[in-house]
Design a protein around this motif. Structure first.
Motif, PDB file in Angstrom:
ATOM      1  N   LEU A  73       0.838  -1.203   0.000  1.00  0.00           N
ATOM      2  CA  LEU A  73       0.000   0.000   0.000  1.00  0.00           C
ATOM      3  C   LEU A  73       0.872   1.251   0.000  1.00  0.00           C
ATOM      4  O   LEU A  73       1.732   1.397   0.871  1.00  0.00           O
ATOM      5  CB  LEU A  73      -0.884   0.046   1.237  1.00  0.00           C
ATOM      6  CG  LEU A  73      -1.948  -1.023   1.406  1.00  0.00           C
ATOM      7  CD1 LEU A  73      -2.678  -0.832   2.728  1.00  0.00           C
ATOM      8  CD2 LEU A  73      -2.927  -0.990   0.266  1.00  0.00           C
ATOM      9  N   GLU A  75       1.977   4.958   0.890  1.00  0.00           N
ATOM     10  CA  GLU A  75       1.731   5.707   2.120  1.00  0.00           C
ATOM     11  C   GLU A  75       0.574   6.688   1.961  1.00  0.00           C
ATOM     12  O   GLU A  75      -0.224   6.863   2.868  1.00  0.00           O
ATOM     13  CB  GLU A  75       2.995   6.437   2.571  1.00  0.00           C
ATOM     14  CG  GLU A  75       2.838   7.135   3.915  1.00  0.00           C
ATOM     15  CD  GLU A  75       2.365   6.226   5.045  1.00  0.00           C
ATOM     16  OE1 GLU A  75       1.535   6.675   5.862  1.00  0.00           O
ATOM     17  OE2 GLU A  75       2.820   5.073   5.119  1.00  0.00           O
ATOM     18  N   ALA A  78      -2.596   4.818   2.457  1.00  0.00           N
ATOM     19  CA  ALA A  78      -2.787   4.478   3.866  1.00  0.00           C
ATOM     20  C   ALA A  78      -3.271   5.701   4.648  1.00  0.00           C
ATOM     21  O   ALA A  78      -4.148   5.586   5.516  1.00  0.00           O
ATOM     22  CB  ALA A  78      -1.481   3.937   4.453  1.00  0.00           C
ATOM     23  N   ARG A  82      -6.842   6.028   6.614  1.00  0.00           N
ATOM     24  CA  ARG A  82      -6.937   6.416   8.030  1.00  0.00           C
ATOM     25  C   ARG A  82      -7.891   7.588   8.203  1.00  0.00           C
ATOM     26  O   ARG A  82      -8.704   7.603   9.133  1.00  0.00           O
ATOM     27  CB  ARG A  82      -5.557   6.770   8.583  1.00  0.00           C
ATOM     28  CG  ARG A  82      -4.757   5.582   9.055  1.00  0.00           C
ATOM     29  CD  ARG A  82      -3.523   5.984   9.856  1.00  0.00           C
ATOM     30  NE  ARG A  82      -2.615   6.858   9.138  1.00  0.00           N
ATOM     31  CZ  ARG A  82      -1.681   6.448   8.272  1.00  0.00           C
ATOM     32  NH1 ARG A  82      -1.538   5.168   8.010  1.00  0.00           N
ATOM     33  NH2 ARG A  82      -0.893   7.314   7.668  1.00  0.00           N
ATOM     34  N   ASP A  87      -8.971   2.131   7.311  1.00  0.00           N
ATOM     35  CA  ASP A  87      -7.648   1.527   7.158  1.00  0.00           C
ATOM     36  C   ASP A  87      -7.611   0.064   7.574  1.00  0.00           C
ATOM     37  O   ASP A  87      -6.899  -0.735   6.969  1.00  0.00           O
ATOM     38  CB  ASP A  87      -6.579   2.333   7.900  1.00  0.00           C
ATOM     39  CG  ASP A  87      -6.919   2.623   9.347  1.00  0.00           C
ATOM     40  OD1 ASP A  87      -8.071   2.999   9.625  1.00  0.00           O
ATOM     41  OD2 ASP A  87      -6.020   2.483  10.193  1.00  0.00           O
ATOM     42  N   GLU A  88      -8.408  -0.318   8.560  1.00  0.00           N
ATOM     43  CA  GLU A  88      -8.410  -1.716   8.994  1.00  0.00           C
ATOM     44  C   GLU A  88      -8.956  -2.648   7.923  1.00  0.00           C
ATOM     45  O   GLU A  88      -8.578  -3.814   7.865  1.00  0.00           O
ATOM     46  CB  GLU A  88      -9.201  -1.869  10.288  1.00  0.00           C
ATOM     47  CG  GLU A  88      -8.488  -1.251  11.477  1.00  0.00           C
ATOM     48  CD  GLU A  88      -9.232  -1.480  12.780  1.00  0.00           C
ATOM     49  OE1 GLU A  88     -10.073  -2.387  12.835  1.00  0.00           O
ATOM     50  OE2 GLU A  88      -8.950  -0.742  13.730  1.00  0.00           O
ATOM     51  N   LEU A  90      -8.269  -2.504   4.811  1.00  0.00           N
ATOM     52  CA  LEU A  90      -7.165  -2.803   3.906  1.00  0.00           C
ATOM     53  C   LEU A  90      -6.045  -3.564   4.605  1.00  0.00           C
ATOM     54  O   LEU A  90      -5.392  -4.395   4.003  1.00  0.00           O
ATOM     55  CB  LEU A  90      -6.599  -1.514   3.303  1.00  0.00           C
ATOM     56  CG  LEU A  90      -7.570  -0.674   2.489  1.00  0.00           C
ATOM     57  CD1 LEU A  90      -6.877   0.579   1.983  1.00  0.00           C
ATOM     58  CD2 LEU A  90      -8.153  -1.471   1.337  1.00  0.00           C
ATOM     59  N   GLN A  91      -5.818  -3.288   5.872  1.00  0.00           N
ATOM     60  CA  GLN A  91      -4.698  -3.903   6.597  1.00  0.00           C
ATOM     61  C   GLN A  91      -4.997  -5.299   7.085  1.00  0.00           C
ATOM     62  O   GLN A  91      -4.092  -6.018   7.443  1.00  0.00           O
ATOM     63  CB  GLN A  91      -4.292  -3.020   7.764  1.00  0.00           C
ATOM     64  CG  GLN A  91      -3.740  -1.705   7.316  1.00  0.00           C
ATOM     65  CD  GLN A  91      -3.430  -0.772   8.455  1.00  0.00           C
ATOM     66  OE1 GLN A  91      -3.647  -1.089   9.618  1.00  0.00           O
ATOM     67  NE2 GLN A  91      -2.916   0.384   8.133  1.00  0.00           N
ATOM     68  N   SER A  93      -5.761  -7.828   5.472  1.00  0.00           N
ATOM     69  CA  SER A  93      -5.524  -8.872   4.486  1.00  0.00           C
ATOM     70  C   SER A  93      -4.162  -9.485   4.653  1.00  0.00           C
ATOM     71  O   SER A  93      -3.199  -8.822   4.978  1.00  0.00           O
ATOM     72  CB  SER A  93      -5.708  -8.299   3.086  1.00  0.00           C
ATOM     73  OG  SER A  93      -4.978  -7.115   2.936  1.00  0.00           O
ATOM     74  N   GLN A  96      -0.651  -8.134   3.113  1.00  0.00           N
ATOM     75  CA  GLN A  96      -0.200  -6.791   3.451  1.00  0.00           C
ATOM     76  C   GLN A  96       1.287  -6.801   3.749  1.00  0.00           C
ATOM     77  O   GLN A  96       1.782  -7.621   4.484  1.00  0.00           O
ATOM     78  CB  GLN A  96      -0.975  -6.283   4.673  1.00  0.00           C
ATOM     79  CG  GLN A  96      -0.523  -4.968   5.206  1.00  0.00           C
ATOM     80  CD  GLN A  96      -0.778  -3.824   4.246  1.00  0.00           C
ATOM     81  OE1 GLN A  96      -1.766  -3.824   3.550  1.00  0.00           O
ATOM     82  NE2 GLN A  96       0.106  -2.874   4.212  1.00  0.00           N
ATOM     83  N   HIS A  97       2.023  -5.841   3.183  1.00  0.00           N
ATOM     84  CA  HIS A  97       3.470  -5.729   3.424  1.00  0.00           C
ATOM     85  C   HIS A  97       3.763  -4.450   4.162  1.00  0.00           C
ATOM     86  O   HIS A  97       3.099  -3.487   4.039  1.00  0.00           O
ATOM     87  CB  HIS A  97       4.229  -5.707   2.097  1.00  0.00           C
ATOM     88  CG  HIS A  97       4.150  -7.012   1.394  1.00  0.00           C
ATOM     89  ND1 HIS A  97       5.098  -7.994   1.545  1.00  0.00           N
ATOM     90  CD2 HIS A  97       3.241  -7.507   0.542  1.00  0.00           C
ATOM     91  CE1 HIS A  97       4.761  -9.017   0.785  1.00  0.00           C
ATOM     92  NE2 HIS A  97       3.638  -8.736   0.171  1.00  0.00           N
TER      93      HIS A  97
END
Length: 97
Positions: A73, A75, A78, A82, A87-88, A90-91, A93, A96-97
């Motif tokens: 993602l 920044e 992200a 937020r 944001d949660e 997307l995060q 999964s 996620q890196h």
């Protein structure tokens, strides 16, 4: 803009309001074809339309009984997620890196 790499797609270049409808439809086709992950590491420009289309693809994958992971993602994305309080989504999964 979107290229298939096995079970994932890689999105490159700009994704903004100007091209979001085309990217959205192309991505829907990939989700329906069984893609499992979206790599965002090659995005060069974005706005909030990228967030909207990612969430739409995620909803479509869930409707089909599958998950959809997001990797790399940017920044800026992200930050937008937020600000919108999503944001949660997307995060959560696994890719996620």
């Amino acid at each position: 803009m979107i290229r298939r790499d096995g079970a994932r797609i890689v999105i490159s270049g700009a994704v903004t309001l100007g091209n979001a409808a085309r990217v959205l439809e192309e991505g829907y086709g990939e989700v329906r074809a069984g893609v499992q992950a979206v790599d965002l590491g090659e995005i060069t420009e974005l706005d909030s339309s990228l967030l909207a289309l990612l969430l739409a693809w995620q909803r479509e994958a869930r409707r089909l009984g599958r998950g959809l992971a997001f990797a790399n993602l940017p920044e800026g994305l992200a930050t937008i997620a937020r600000l919108y309080g999503v944001d949660e989504l997307l995060q959560g999964s696994p890719a996620q890196h």
